[in-house]
Design an enzyme around this catalytic site. Structure first.
Site, PDB file in Angstrom:
ATOM      1  N   ARG A  18       0.818  -1.219   0.000  1.00  0.00           N
ATOM      2  CA  ARG A  18       0.000   0.000   0.000  1.00  0.00           C
ATOM      3  C   ARG A  18       0.848   1.266   0.000  1.00  0.00           C
ATOM      4  NH1 ARG A  18      -3.583  -0.455   4.982  1.00  0.00           N
ATOM      5  NH2 ARG A  18      -1.643  -1.345   5.737  1.00  0.00           N
ATOM      6  N   ASN A  36      -6.108  -2.901   2.212  1.00  0.00           N
ATOM      7  CA  ASN A  36      -6.063  -4.344   2.402  1.00  0.00           C
ATOM      8  C   ASN A  36      -7.483  -4.852   2.572  1.00  0.00           C
ATOM      9  OD1 ASN A  36      -3.256  -4.524   2.364  1.00  0.00           O
ATOM     10  ND2 ASN A  36      -3.065  -4.430   4.583  1.00  0.00           N
TER      11      ASN A  36
END
Length: 88
Positions: A18, A36
């Site tokens: 990320r 996520n």
């Protein structure tokens, strides 16, 4: 302006996916977000020019150095006019 929603599976959580995605998006002027999912995948939305968004989509096919991407699913959507990139 284009928008793509991407789902990435494999070893993609706990490998700085990320944060690295955010850095690359900001470098290319792409807006959107990345998060996520509970099932171990990563979901991302990219908005920007076709070329810049395609660079992010291509990047998700391998991810950061410690990732092991197994599959990438991509869907084009209507742009919403997002103006920043967020890690959710």
């Amino acid at each position: 302006m284009v928008r793509y929603r991407v789902f990435v599976s494999g070893r993609v959580q706990g490998v700085f996916f990320r944060d690295t995605c955010r850095q690359i998006a900001e470098e290319h002027g792409v807006s959107g977000w990345v998060r996520n999912l509970p099932d171990g995948r990563v979901e991302a939305v990219f908005e920007g020019t076709q070329d810049d968004v395609q660079k992010l989509v291509d990047w998700t096919r391998h991810g950061p150095r410690r990732a092991a991407v197994a599959d990438v699913w991509v869907r084009q959507e209507q742009p919403e006019g997002l103006d920043i990139f967020q890690v959710r």
